[in-house]
Write a protein that holds these residues in place. Structure first.
Motif: not given
Length: 175
Positions: A44-52, A55-59, A62-74
């Protein structure tokens, strides 16, 4: 024999790292009406990862998931709330995809049945500042809502991630 022990240790270590990279876990979204297997290194991505990254806030939808380096996300999100039927989604596929076709050249566009449910699957590349990203997006109906599951992988990650994306899609269970 003494020379063989470090070699065996190295092989076991390599196998452990490989097995960890190939592991999966199950996510449950939309009050457990959608479940899907995702790669074990995706969290699960945290709020800062989602923002970076987005460029939006968690709502709430929507659920955000990502690899540690953010090269892959769902990204799992509600596209249209309320009273959507699977057969209507398929019937109106052209209208649903019109916005994507106006911005991107679609690489794939198909209706696929996964675990007795129809899904619309599209893929396309989008340009980012340091290269291209493959986007593979799935539309389905969950609890009478049109939902989207979007996978994003950088070009560098594509060979590794494309089979994982397909495995995720094929694991989707809608209740």
């Amino acid at each position: 024999m003494k020379k063989l022990i470090p070699f065996i240790g190295l092989v076991l270590c390599a196998f452990s790292v490989s097995a960890q990279a190939d592991s999966t876990k199950i996510i449950h979204d939309f009050a457990n009406h959608l479940s899907m297997s995702i790669p074990g290194d995706v969290n699960v991505m945290n709020a800062e990862q989602i923002r970076v990254k987005y460029h939006k806030a968690k709502d709430e939808t929507t659920n955000f998931y990502g690899s540690e380096d953010m090269s892959f996300s769902i990204v799992v999100s509600v596209v249209a709330p309320g009273n959507v039927k699977e057969e209507d989604m398929v019937k109106h596929k052209a209208e649903l995809l019109a916005a994507y076709k106006s911005k991107h050249k679609l690489l794939t566009e198909e209706v696929r049945t996964v675990n007795k449910h129809k899904l619309i699957v599209v893929s396309f590349y989008s340009d980012v500042t340091d290269g291209k990203v493959l986007n593979k997006q799935i539309f389905g109906v969950v609890n009478q809502k049109l939902v989207s599951v979007e996978f994003n992988a950088t070009e560098a990650e594509l060979l590794k991630r494309n089979p994982q994306m397909e495995a995720c899609i094929n694991s989707i269970v809608i209740k």
